[in-house]
Design a protein around this motif. Structure first.
Motif, PDB file in Angstrom:
ATOM      1  N   GLY A   1       0.812  -1.205   0.000  1.00 14.58           N
ATOM      2  CA  GLY A   1       0.000   0.000   0.000  1.00 14.58           C
ATOM      3  C   GLY A   1       0.851   1.263   0.000  1.00 14.58           C
ATOM      4  O   GLY A   1       2.046   1.228   0.292  1.00 14.58           O
ATOM      5  N   THR A   2       0.217   2.362  -0.343  1.00 15.87           N
ATOM      6  CA  THR A   2       0.910   3.649  -0.324  1.00 15.87           C
ATOM      7  C   THR A   2       0.026   4.696   0.345  1.00 15.87           C
ATOM      8  O   THR A   2      -1.198   4.627   0.282  1.00 15.87           O
ATOM      9  CB  THR A   2       1.249   4.136  -1.748  1.00 15.87           C
ATOM     10  OG1 THR A   2       0.042   4.216  -2.521  1.00 15.87           O
ATOM     11  CG2 THR A   2       2.220   3.187  -2.432  1.00 15.87           C
ATOM     12  N   VAL A   3       0.654   5.662   0.977  1.00 15.66           N
ATOM     13  CA  VAL A   3      -0.057   6.794   1.566  1.00 15.66           C
ATOM     14  C   VAL A   3       0.215   8.000   0.679  1.00 15.66           C
ATOM     15  O   VAL A   3       1.333   8.505   0.624  1.00 15.66           O
ATOM     16  CB  VAL A   3       0.411   7.062   3.008  1.00 15.66           C
ATOM     17  CG1 VAL A   3      -0.318   8.260   3.592  1.00 15.66           C
ATOM     18  CG2 VAL A   3       0.176   5.823   3.876  1.00 15.66           C
ATOM     19  N   ASN A   4      -0.799   8.432  -0.044  1.00 15.78           N
ATOM     20  CA  ASN A   4      -0.636   9.504  -1.029  1.00 15.78           C
ATOM     21  C   ASN A   4      -1.317  10.794  -0.583  1.00 15.78           C
ATOM     22  O   ASN A   4      -2.034  11.427  -1.341  1.00 15.78           O
ATOM     23  CB  ASN A   4      -1.222   9.071  -2.380  1.00 15.78           C
ATOM     24  CG  ASN A   4      -0.563   7.818  -2.930  1.00 15.78           C
ATOM     25  OD1 ASN A   4       0.656   7.738  -2.963  1.00 15.78           O
ATOM     26  ND2 ASN A   4      -1.360   6.839  -3.322  1.00 15.78           N
ATOM     27  N   GLY A   5      -1.113  11.174   0.651  1.00 19.89           N
ATOM     28  CA  GLY A   5      -1.779  12.361   1.166  1.00 19.89           C
ATOM     29  C   GLY A   5      -3.033  11.995   1.923  1.00 19.89           C
ATOM     30  O   GLY A   5      -3.298  10.820   2.206  1.00 19.89           O
ATOM     31  N   VAL A   6      -3.845  13.002   2.231  1.00 17.76           N
ATOM     32  CA  VAL A   6      -5.038  12.786   3.049  1.00 17.76           C
ATOM     33  C   VAL A   6      -6.280  13.278   2.309  1.00 17.76           C
ATOM     34  O   VAL A   6      -6.197  14.039   1.346  1.00 17.76           O
ATOM     35  CB  VAL A   6      -4.925  13.518   4.402  1.00 17.76           C
ATOM     36  CG1 VAL A   6      -3.721  13.015   5.179  1.00 17.76           C
ATOM     37  CG2 VAL A   6      -4.824  15.024   4.203  1.00 17.76           C
ATOM     38  N   MET A   7      -7.426  12.832   2.786  1.00 16.33           N
ATOM     39  CA  MET A   7      -8.697  13.267   2.217  1.00 16.33           C
ATOM     40  C   MET A   7      -8.879  14.772   2.376  1.00 16.33           C
ATOM     41  O   MET A   7      -8.444  15.359   3.365  1.00 16.33           O
ATOM     42  CB  MET A   7      -9.873  12.572   2.926  1.00 16.33           C
ATOM     43  CG  MET A   7      -9.961  11.091   2.706  1.00 16.33           C
ATOM     44  SD  MET A   7     -11.434  10.417   3.526  1.00 16.33           S
ATOM     45  CE  MET A   7     -12.735  11.035   2.441  1.00 16.33           C
ATOM     46  N   ALA A   8      -9.561  15.366   1.402  1.00 18.30           N
ATOM     47  CA  ALA A   8      -9.869  16.795   1.489  1.00 18.30           C
ATOM     48  C   ALA A   8     -10.918  17.035   2.563  1.00 18.30           C
ATOM     49  O   ALA A   8     -11.859  16.259   2.711  1.00 18.30           O
ATOM     50  CB  ALA A   8     -10.376  17.293   0.139  1.00 18.30           C
ATOM     51  N   LYS A   9     -10.753  18.124   3.314  1.00 12.12           N
ATOM     52  CA  LYS A   9     -11.731  18.449   4.349  1.00 12.12           C
ATOM     53  C   LYS A   9     -13.038  18.959   3.755  1.00 12.12           C
ATOM     54  O   LYS A   9     -14.097  18.841   4.361  1.00 12.12           O
ATOM     55  CB  LYS A   9     -11.160  19.481   5.324  1.00 12.12           C
ATOM     56  CG  LYS A   9     -10.027  18.935   6.190  1.00 12.12           C
ATOM     57  CD  LYS A   9      -9.552  19.969   7.191  1.00 12.12           C
ATOM     58  CE  LYS A   9      -8.428  19.423   8.046  1.00 12.12           C
ATOM     59  NZ  LYS A   9      -7.945  20.415   9.038  1.00 12.12           N
ATOM     60  N   ASP A  10     -12.944  19.561   2.561  1.00 12.86           N
ATOM     61  CA  ASP A  10     -14.182  19.916   1.870  1.00 12.86           C
ATOM     62  C   ASP A  10     -14.598  18.711   1.021  1.00 12.86           C
ATOM     63  O   ASP A  10     -13.868  17.730   0.925  1.00 12.86           O
ATOM     64  CB  ASP A  10     -14.003  21.155   0.985  1.00 12.86           C
ATOM     65  CG  ASP A  10     -12.977  20.933  -0.122  1.00 12.86           C
ATOM     66  OD1 ASP A  10     -13.099  19.939  -0.871  1.00 12.86           O
ATOM     67  OD2 ASP A  10     -12.046  21.750  -0.243  1.00 12.86           O
ATOM     68  N   SER A  11     -15.778  18.756   0.457  1.00  7.27           N
ATOM     69  CA  SER A  11     -16.266  17.607  -0.315  1.00  7.27           C
ATOM     70  C   SER A  11     -16.581  18.003  -1.751  1.00  7.27           C
ATOM     71  O   SER A  11     -17.470  17.424  -2.375  1.00  7.27           O
ATOM     72  CB  SER A  11     -17.509  17.017   0.356  1.00  7.27           C
ATOM     73  OG  SER A  11     -18.528  17.999   0.472  1.00  7.27           O
ATOM     74  N   VAL A  12     -15.809  18.956  -2.295  1.00 13.17           N
ATOM     75  CA  VAL A  12     -16.080  19.443  -3.648  1.00 13.17           C
ATOM     76  C   VAL A  12     -15.973  18.305  -4.660  1.00 13.17           C
ATOM     77  O   VAL A  12     -16.886  18.095  -5.477  1.00 13.17           O
ATOM     78  CB  VAL A  12     -15.114  20.589  -4.012  1.00 13.17           C
ATOM     79  CG1 VAL A  12     -15.313  20.992  -5.471  1.00 13.17           C
ATOM     80  CG2 VAL A  12     -15.340  21.783  -3.093  1.00 13.17           C
ATOM     81  N   ASP A  13     -14.877  17.569  -4.631  1.00  2.55           N
ATOM     82  CA  ASP A  13     -14.707  16.462  -5.578  1.00  2.55           C
ATOM     83  C   ASP A  13     -15.756  15.376  -5.337  1.00  2.55           C
ATOM     84  O   ASP A  13     -16.295  14.799  -6.284  1.00  2.55           O
ATOM     85  CB  ASP A  13     -13.308  15.872  -5.452  1.00  2.55           C
ATOM     86  CG  ASP A  13     -12.224  16.824  -5.937  1.00  2.55           C
ATOM     87  OD1 ASP A  13     -12.564  17.770  -6.674  1.00  2.55           O
ATOM     88  OD2 ASP A  13     -11.048  16.623  -5.574  1.00  2.55           O
ATOM     89  N   ALA A  14     -16.027  15.100  -4.067  1.00  2.00           N
ATOM     90  CA  ALA A  14     -17.022  14.079  -3.738  1.00  2.00           C
ATOM     91  C   ALA A  14     -18.401  14.476  -4.258  1.00  2.00           C
ATOM     92  O   ALA A  14     -19.133  13.647  -4.813  1.00  2.00           O
ATOM     93  CB  ALA A  14     -17.065  13.861  -2.228  1.00  2.00           C
ATOM     94  N   GLU A  15     -18.761  15.720  -4.086  1.00  2.00           N
ATOM     95  CA  GLU A  15     -20.066  16.190  -4.569  1.00  2.00           C
ATOM     96  C   GLU A  15     -20.162  16.080  -6.088  1.00  2.00           C
ATOM     97  O   GLU A  15     -21.225  15.766  -6.630  1.00  2.00           O
ATOM     98  CB  GLU A  15     -20.295  17.643  -4.128  1.00  2.00           C
ATOM     99  CG  GLU A  15     -20.406  17.846  -2.623  1.00  2.00           C
ATOM    100  CD  GLU A  15     -21.680  17.277  -2.025  1.00  2.00           C
ATOM    101  OE1 GLU A  15     -22.542  16.795  -2.786  1.00  2.00           O
ATOM    102  OE2 GLU A  15     -21.802  17.309  -0.785  1.00  2.00           O
TER     103      GLU A  15
END
Length: 363
Positions: free
Chosen positions: A297-311
Protein backbone atom coordinates in the motif's frame (compact mmCIF):
# COMPACT_ATOMS: atom_id res chain seq x y z
CA UNK A 1 8.49 2.11 7.39
CA UNK A 2 5.47 0.03 6.36
CA UNK A 3 2.49 1.85 4.91
CA UNK A 4 0.50 0.84 8.00
CA UNK A 5 3.01 2.71 10.17
CA UNK A 6 2.73 5.74 7.90
CA UNK A 7 -1.04 5.79 8.34
CA UNK A 8 -0.59 5.54 12.09
CA UNK A 9 1.82 8.50 12.03
CA UNK A 10 -0.67 10.46 9.94
CA UNK A 11 -3.14 10.14 12.81
CA UNK A 12 -5.41 7.36 11.59
CA UNK A 13 -5.97 4.30 13.78
CA UNK A 14 -5.80 0.88 12.13
CA UNK A 15 -8.15 -1.68 13.58
CA UNK A 16 -8.61 -5.29 12.58
CA UNK A 17 -12.09 -6.33 11.46
CA UNK A 18 -11.73 -9.83 12.83
CA UNK A 19 -11.31 -11.86 15.98
CA UNK A 20 -10.90 -15.59 16.49
CA UNK A 21 -9.51 -17.67 19.30
CA UNK A 22 -6.83 -18.99 16.93
CA UNK A 23 -5.81 -15.41 16.18
CA UNK A 24 -5.27 -14.88 19.90
CA UNK A 25 -3.71 -18.25 20.73
CA UNK A 26 -1.27 -18.25 17.80
CA UNK A 27 0.17 -14.84 18.60
CA UNK A 28 -0.99 -13.46 15.26
CA UNK A 29 -2.91 -10.57 16.80
CA UNK A 30 0.15 -9.60 18.82
CA UNK A 31 2.21 -9.68 15.63
CA UNK A 32 -0.28 -7.34 13.93
CA UNK A 33 0.05 -4.99 16.89
CA UNK A 34 3.84 -5.09 16.78
CA UNK A 35 4.40 -5.08 13.02
CA UNK A 36 1.31 -3.45 11.46
CA UNK A 37 0.49 -0.75 14.04
CA UNK A 38 -2.92 -2.30 14.80
CA UNK A 39 -4.46 -0.62 17.83
CA UNK A 40 -7.98 -2.10 18.06
CA UNK A 41 -10.47 -4.46 16.50
CA UNK A 42 -14.12 -4.93 15.64
CA UNK A 43 -16.32 -8.02 15.49
CA UNK A 44 -19.74 -9.03 14.21
CA UNK A 45 -21.91 -12.19 14.10
CA UNK A 46 -20.55 -13.26 10.70
CA UNK A 47 -16.99 -13.16 12.01
CA UNK A 48 -17.82 -15.29 15.06
CA UNK A 49 -19.89 -17.73 13.00
CA UNK A 50 -16.96 -18.32 10.65
CA UNK A 51 -14.55 -18.67 13.58
CA UNK A 52 -16.65 -21.28 15.37
CA UNK A 53 -17.34 -23.19 12.16
CA UNK A 54 -13.78 -23.25 10.85
CA UNK A 55 -12.10 -25.38 13.50
CA UNK A 56 -12.12 -26.79 17.02
CA UNK A 57 -10.72 -23.89 19.05
CA UNK A 58 -14.07 -23.33 20.77
CA UNK A 59 -15.09 -26.96 21.24
CA UNK A 60 -13.88 -27.45 24.81
CA UNK A 61 -15.45 -24.20 25.94
CA UNK A 62 -18.76 -25.00 24.23
CA UNK A 63 -18.78 -28.51 25.71
CA UNK A 64 -18.16 -27.24 29.25
CA UNK A 65 -20.79 -24.52 29.05
CA UNK A 66 -23.37 -26.74 27.36
CA UNK A 67 -22.97 -29.40 30.04
CA UNK A 68 -23.49 -26.67 32.63
CA UNK A 69 -26.85 -25.93 31.01
CA UNK A 70 -25.91 -22.82 29.06
CA UNK A 71 -27.49 -22.50 25.62
CA UNK A 72 -27.97 -20.23 22.61
CA UNK A 73 -27.37 -16.52 22.96
CA UNK A 74 -26.10 -16.74 26.54
CA UNK A 75 -23.52 -19.33 25.55
CA UNK A 76 -22.39 -17.26 22.57
CA UNK A 77 -22.01 -14.15 24.70
CA UNK A 78 -19.70 -16.01 27.06
CA UNK A 79 -17.57 -17.28 24.15
CA UNK A 80 -17.36 -13.89 22.47
CA UNK A 81 -16.65 -11.91 25.63
CA UNK A 82 -13.89 -14.33 26.63
CA UNK A 83 -12.11 -13.54 23.35
CA UNK A 84 -12.84 -9.83 23.49
CA UNK A 85 -11.59 -9.49 27.07
CA UNK A 86 -8.26 -11.01 26.01
CA UNK A 87 -8.03 -8.67 23.03
CA UNK A 88 -9.05 -5.67 25.15
CA UNK A 89 -6.21 -6.44 27.56
CA UNK A 90 -3.76 -6.58 24.66
CA UNK A 91 -4.92 -3.17 23.44
CA UNK A 92 -5.02 -1.59 26.90
CA UNK A 93 -1.58 0.04 26.56
CA UNK A 94 -2.82 1.82 23.39
CA UNK A 95 -6.01 2.76 25.24
CA UNK A 96 -4.06 4.39 28.06
CA UNK A 97 -1.43 6.01 25.81
CA UNK A 98 -4.14 7.62 23.65
CA UNK A 99 -6.11 8.92 26.63
CA UNK A 100 -8.89 6.44 25.78
CA UNK A 101 -9.29 7.50 22.13
CA UNK A 102 -7.78 4.26 20.80
CA UNK A 103 -7.22 0.66 21.87
CA UNK A 104 -10.84 -0.50 21.66
CA UNK A 105 -12.66 -3.74 20.87
CA UNK A 106 -16.38 -4.03 20.04
CA UNK A 107 -19.24 -6.40 20.87
CA UNK A 108 -22.58 -6.28 19.06
CA UNK A 109 -26.03 -6.29 20.64
CA UNK A 110 -28.27 -8.93 19.08
CA UNK A 111 -29.14 -7.89 15.50
CA UNK A 112 -32.69 -9.00 16.32
CA UNK A 113 -32.94 -5.78 18.36
CA UNK A 114 -32.29 -3.39 15.44
CA UNK A 115 -35.91 -2.22 15.62
CA UNK A 116 -36.26 -2.50 19.41
CA UNK A 117 -35.15 0.62 21.27
CA UNK A 118 -35.77 -0.61 24.82
CA UNK A 119 -34.34 -4.04 24.06
CA UNK A 120 -31.17 -2.43 22.70
CA UNK A 121 -30.79 -0.25 25.80
CA UNK A 122 -31.12 -3.27 28.08
CA UNK A 123 -28.75 -5.42 25.98
CA UNK A 124 -26.09 -2.69 25.83
CA UNK A 125 -26.13 -2.36 29.62
CA UNK A 126 -25.89 -6.12 30.06
CA UNK A 127 -22.95 -6.48 27.66
CA UNK A 128 -21.14 -3.54 29.24
CA UNK A 129 -21.57 -5.00 32.72
CA UNK A 130 -20.55 -8.55 31.73
CA UNK A 131 -17.56 -7.47 29.66
CA UNK A 132 -15.95 -5.71 32.63
CA UNK A 133 -13.48 -3.91 30.37
CA UNK A 134 -13.25 -0.14 30.10
CA UNK A 135 -12.07 -0.35 26.47
CA UNK A 136 -14.96 -2.36 25.03
CA UNK A 137 -17.52 -0.65 22.83
CA UNK A 138 -21.06 -1.97 22.56
CA UNK A 139 -22.24 -1.84 18.96
CA UNK A 140 -25.75 -0.49 18.32
CA UNK A 141 -26.96 -0.02 14.72
CA UNK A 142 -27.72 3.53 13.67
CA UNK A 143 -31.27 2.75 12.62
CA UNK A 144 -34.09 5.18 13.47
CA UNK A 145 -35.00 2.92 16.41
CA UNK A 146 -31.33 2.66 17.41
CA UNK A 147 -30.75 6.39 17.80
CA UNK A 148 -32.69 6.76 21.10
CA UNK A 149 -30.89 3.67 22.41
CA UNK A 150 -27.54 5.23 21.50
CA UNK A 151 -28.41 8.46 23.30
CA UNK A 152 -29.69 6.64 26.37
CA UNK A 153 -26.66 4.35 26.52
CA UNK A 154 -24.24 7.27 26.25
CA UNK A 155 -26.18 9.03 29.02
CA UNK A 156 -25.77 5.85 31.10
CA UNK A 157 -22.00 5.99 30.57
CA UNK A 158 -21.75 3.06 28.15
CA UNK A 159 -19.21 3.45 25.32
CA UNK A 160 -20.99 2.93 21.98
CA UNK A 161 -19.87 2.00 18.48
CA UNK A 162 -22.68 3.22 16.22
CA UNK A 163 -22.72 0.73 13.37
CA UNK A 164 -24.48 0.36 10.01
CA UNK A 165 -24.20 3.99 8.95
CA UNK A 166 -24.23 4.62 5.21
CA UNK A 167 -24.74 8.32 4.57
CA UNK A 168 -24.06 11.84 5.74
CA UNK A 169 -27.58 12.16 7.17
CA UNK A 170 -27.28 8.88 9.07
CA UNK A 171 -23.86 9.93 10.41
CA UNK A 172 -25.16 13.33 11.55
CA UNK A 173 -28.08 11.65 13.34
CA UNK A 174 -25.60 9.39 15.17
CA UNK A 175 -23.40 12.34 16.12
CA UNK A 176 -26.39 14.26 17.45
CA UNK A 177 -27.55 11.26 19.49
CA UNK A 178 -24.07 11.09 21.00
CA UNK A 179 -24.02 14.80 21.81
CA UNK A 180 -27.49 14.69 23.35
CA UNK A 181 -26.33 11.90 25.64
CA UNK A 182 -23.28 13.91 26.71
CA UNK A 183 -25.33 17.09 27.19
CA UNK A 184 -27.74 15.21 29.44
CA UNK A 185 -24.81 13.91 31.51
CA UNK A 186 -23.48 17.41 31.99
CA UNK A 187 -26.91 18.68 32.98
CA UNK A 188 -27.09 15.97 35.65
CA UNK A 189 -23.61 16.77 36.93
CA UNK A 190 -22.08 13.57 35.49
CA UNK A 191 -18.65 13.31 33.87
CA UNK A 192 -18.81 13.79 30.08
CA UNK A 193 -15.96 11.41 29.18
CA UNK A 194 -17.96 8.66 27.46
CA UNK A 195 -16.31 7.40 24.28
CA UNK A 196 -18.01 6.59 20.99
CA UNK A 197 -17.25 5.95 17.33
CA UNK A 198 -19.53 6.29 14.30
CA UNK A 199 -18.97 3.54 11.73
CA UNK A 200 -19.60 4.37 8.06
CA UNK A 201 -19.86 1.36 5.76
CA UNK A 202 -18.11 2.13 2.47
CA UNK A 203 -17.64 -0.72 -0.02
CA UNK A 204 -21.28 -1.83 0.02
CA UNK A 205 -22.17 1.30 -1.94
CA UNK A 206 -20.03 0.15 -4.84
CA UNK A 207 -21.33 -3.40 -4.70
CA UNK A 208 -24.91 -2.08 -4.88
CA UNK A 209 -24.36 -0.07 -8.08
CA UNK A 210 -21.66 -2.03 -9.90
CA UNK A 211 -23.99 -3.27 -12.67
CA UNK A 212 -26.08 -0.10 -12.87
CA UNK A 213 -23.56 2.59 -13.81
CA UNK A 214 -20.95 3.18 -16.54
CA UNK A 215 -17.54 1.57 -16.09
CA UNK A 216 -15.96 4.94 -15.30
CA UNK A 217 -18.13 5.30 -12.19
CA UNK A 218 -17.47 1.89 -10.70
CA UNK A 219 -15.76 1.78 -7.31
CA UNK A 220 -16.10 5.55 -6.82
CA UNK A 221 -19.42 5.93 -4.98
CA UNK A 222 -18.32 4.63 -1.58
CA UNK A 223 -15.35 6.97 -1.40
CA UNK A 224 -17.48 9.91 -2.60
CA UNK A 225 -20.05 9.29 0.13
CA UNK A 226 -17.14 9.02 2.56
CA UNK A 227 -15.95 12.43 1.41
CA UNK A 228 -19.27 14.06 2.27
CA UNK A 229 -19.32 12.38 5.67
CA UNK A 230 -15.74 13.40 6.40
CA UNK A 231 -16.65 17.01 5.67
CA UNK A 232 -19.63 16.77 8.04
CA UNK A 233 -17.33 15.24 10.68
CA UNK A 234 -14.80 18.05 10.42
CA UNK A 235 -17.55 20.69 10.46
CA UNK A 236 -19.09 19.14 13.56
CA UNK A 237 -15.76 19.15 15.41
CA UNK A 238 -15.45 22.88 14.62
CA UNK A 239 -19.03 23.71 15.59
CA UNK A 240 -19.86 25.88 18.65
CA UNK A 241 -22.06 23.10 20.03
CA UNK A 242 -19.22 20.58 20.00
CA UNK A 243 -16.61 23.09 21.19
CA UNK A 244 -18.74 23.79 24.27
CA UNK A 245 -18.87 20.06 25.03
CA UNK A 246 -15.13 19.65 24.41
CA UNK A 247 -14.40 22.57 26.74
CA UNK A 248 -16.44 20.74 29.39
CA UNK A 249 -14.23 17.66 28.98
CA UNK A 250 -16.13 15.59 26.40
CA UNK A 251 -14.18 13.36 24.00
CA UNK A 252 -14.93 13.47 20.25
CA UNK A 253 -16.95 10.69 18.67
CA UNK A 254 -14.42 9.48 16.10
CA UNK A 255 -15.40 8.63 12.55
CA UNK A 256 -14.68 5.00 11.68
CA UNK A 257 -14.38 3.70 8.12
CA UNK A 258 -15.92 0.21 7.99
CA UNK A 259 -16.40 -2.29 5.16
CA UNK A 260 -13.08 -1.26 3.61
CA UNK A 261 -12.13 -4.54 1.99
CA UNK A 262 -12.24 -4.31 -1.82
CA UNK A 263 -15.05 -6.46 -3.23
CA UNK A 264 -14.28 -5.99 -6.95
CA UNK A 265 -11.51 -8.41 -8.04
CA UNK A 266 -10.57 -6.00 -10.84
CA UNK A 267 -9.93 -3.10 -8.46
CA UNK A 268 -6.93 -2.43 -6.22
CA UNK A 269 -7.00 -4.48 -3.02
CA UNK A 270 -5.98 -1.35 -1.10
CA UNK A 271 -8.44 1.00 -2.83
CA UNK A 272 -10.44 2.12 0.20
CA UNK A 273 -7.54 2.24 2.65
CA UNK A 274 -5.58 4.60 0.41
CA UNK A 275 -8.58 6.76 -0.51
CA UNK A 276 -9.77 7.15 3.10
CA UNK A 277 -6.45 8.13 4.67
CA UNK A 278 -7.41 10.88 7.11
CA UNK A 279 -6.29 12.05 10.55
CA UNK A 280 -8.50 11.65 13.62
CA UNK A 281 -10.34 8.69 12.05
CA UNK A 282 -10.21 4.90 12.26
CA UNK A 283 -10.05 2.32 9.48
CA UNK A 284 -11.14 -1.18 10.47
CA UNK A 285 -10.17 -3.70 7.82
CA UNK A 286 -10.17 -7.47 7.19
CA UNK A 287 -6.91 -9.37 7.61
CA UNK A 288 -6.49 -9.75 3.86
CA UNK A 289 -6.72 -5.99 3.34
CA UNK A 290 -4.47 -5.22 6.31
CA UNK A 291 -1.73 -7.52 5.01
CA UNK A 292 -2.08 -6.21 1.45
CA UNK A 293 -1.73 -2.61 2.60
CA UNK A 294 1.27 -3.45 4.78
CA UNK A 295 2.94 -5.20 1.83
CA UNK A 296 2.29 -2.84 -1.07
CA UNK A 297 0.00 0.00 0.00
CA UNK A 298 0.91 3.65 -0.32
CA UNK A 299 -0.06 6.79 1.57
CA UNK A 300 -0.64 9.50 -1.03
CA UNK A 301 -1.78 12.36 1.17
CA UNK A 302 -5.04 12.79 3.05
CA UNK A 303 -8.70 13.27 2.22
CA UNK A 304 -9.87 16.79 1.49
CA UNK A 305 -11.73 18.45 4.35
CA UNK A 306 -14.18 19.92 1.87
CA UNK A 307 -16.27 17.61 -0.32
CA UNK A 308 -16.08 19.44 -3.65
CA UNK A 309 -14.71 16.46 -5.58
CA UNK A 310 -17.02 14.08 -3.74
CA UNK A 311 -20.07 16.19 -4.57
CA UNK A 312 -19.04 16.21 -8.25
CA UNK A 313 -18.90 12.41 -8.23
CA UNK A 314 -22.30 12.19 -6.56
CA UNK A 315 -23.72 14.51 -9.21
CA UNK A 316 -22.53 12.09 -11.89
CA UNK A 317 -24.28 9.24 -10.11
CA UNK A 318 -27.47 11.28 -9.88
CA UNK A 319 -27.24 11.92 -13.62
CA UNK A 320 -26.85 8.15 -14.11
CA UNK A 321 -30.12 7.62 -12.23
CA UNK A 322 -28.78 6.64 -8.78
CA UNK A 323 -30.80 8.09 -5.89
CA UNK A 324 -28.21 7.99 -3.12
CA UNK A 325 -30.65 9.05 -0.38
CA UNK A 326 -32.96 6.17 -1.21
CA UNK A 327 -30.05 3.78 -1.60
CA UNK A 328 -28.63 4.71 1.81
CA UNK A 329 -31.90 3.72 3.49
CA UNK A 330 -32.00 0.47 1.54
CA UNK A 331 -28.38 -0.39 2.34
CA UNK A 332 -28.98 0.13 6.06
CA UNK A 333 -32.09 -2.04 5.94
CA UNK A 334 -30.30 -4.77 3.98
CA UNK A 335 -27.30 -4.57 6.29
CA UNK A 336 -29.51 -5.07 9.34
CA UNK A 337 -31.25 -8.01 7.64
CA UNK A 338 -27.91 -9.58 6.71
CA UNK A 339 -26.74 -9.39 10.33
CA UNK A 340 -29.99 -11.03 11.45
CA UNK A 341 -29.38 -13.86 8.99
CA UNK A 342 -25.81 -14.28 10.27
CA UNK A 343 -27.00 -14.14 13.88
CA UNK A 344 -29.57 -16.87 13.35
CA UNK A 345 -27.02 -19.03 11.56
CA UNK A 346 -24.53 -18.46 14.38
CA UNK A 347 -27.03 -19.49 17.06
CA UNK A 348 -28.09 -22.51 15.00
CA UNK A 349 -24.47 -23.58 14.70
CA UNK A 350 -23.89 -23.17 18.44
CA UNK A 351 -26.98 -25.25 19.25
CA UNK A 352 -25.86 -28.02 16.91
CA UNK A 353 -22.30 -28.02 18.20
CA UNK A 354 -23.50 -27.87 21.80
CA UNK A 355 -25.66 -30.96 21.32
CA UNK A 356 -22.86 -32.78 19.56
CA UNK A 357 -20.23 -31.99 22.18
CA UNK A 358 -22.50 -32.38 25.20
CA UNK A 359 -23.35 -35.93 24.21
CA UNK A 360 -19.76 -36.84 23.33
CA UNK A 361 -17.33 -38.18 25.88
CA UNK A 362 -14.93 -35.60 27.19
CA UNK A 363 -11.57 -36.18 25.59
Amino acid sequence: MKATGQLHQLGQSLWLDNITRDLLDSGTLQRYIDEFSVTGLTSNPTIFDAAIASGHAYDADIREKARAGMTGEALFMELALADLRRAADMFYPAFEASHHMDGWVSMEVSPLLAGDTQGSIHAAAEIHQKAARSNLFVKIPGTPEGMPAIEESIFAGIPINVTLLFSRDQYVAAAEAYMRGIERRLKEGLKPEVCSVASLFVSRWDVAVKDKVPEALRNTLGVAVGGTVYRAYRELLASPRWRALADAGALPQRLLWASTGTKDPHASDTLYVEALASPDTINTMPEKTLKAFAEHGTVNGVMAKDSVDAEAVLARFAKAGVDTDELAVRLQKEGAEAFVTSWKELLRRIVEKSEELRSAKAS
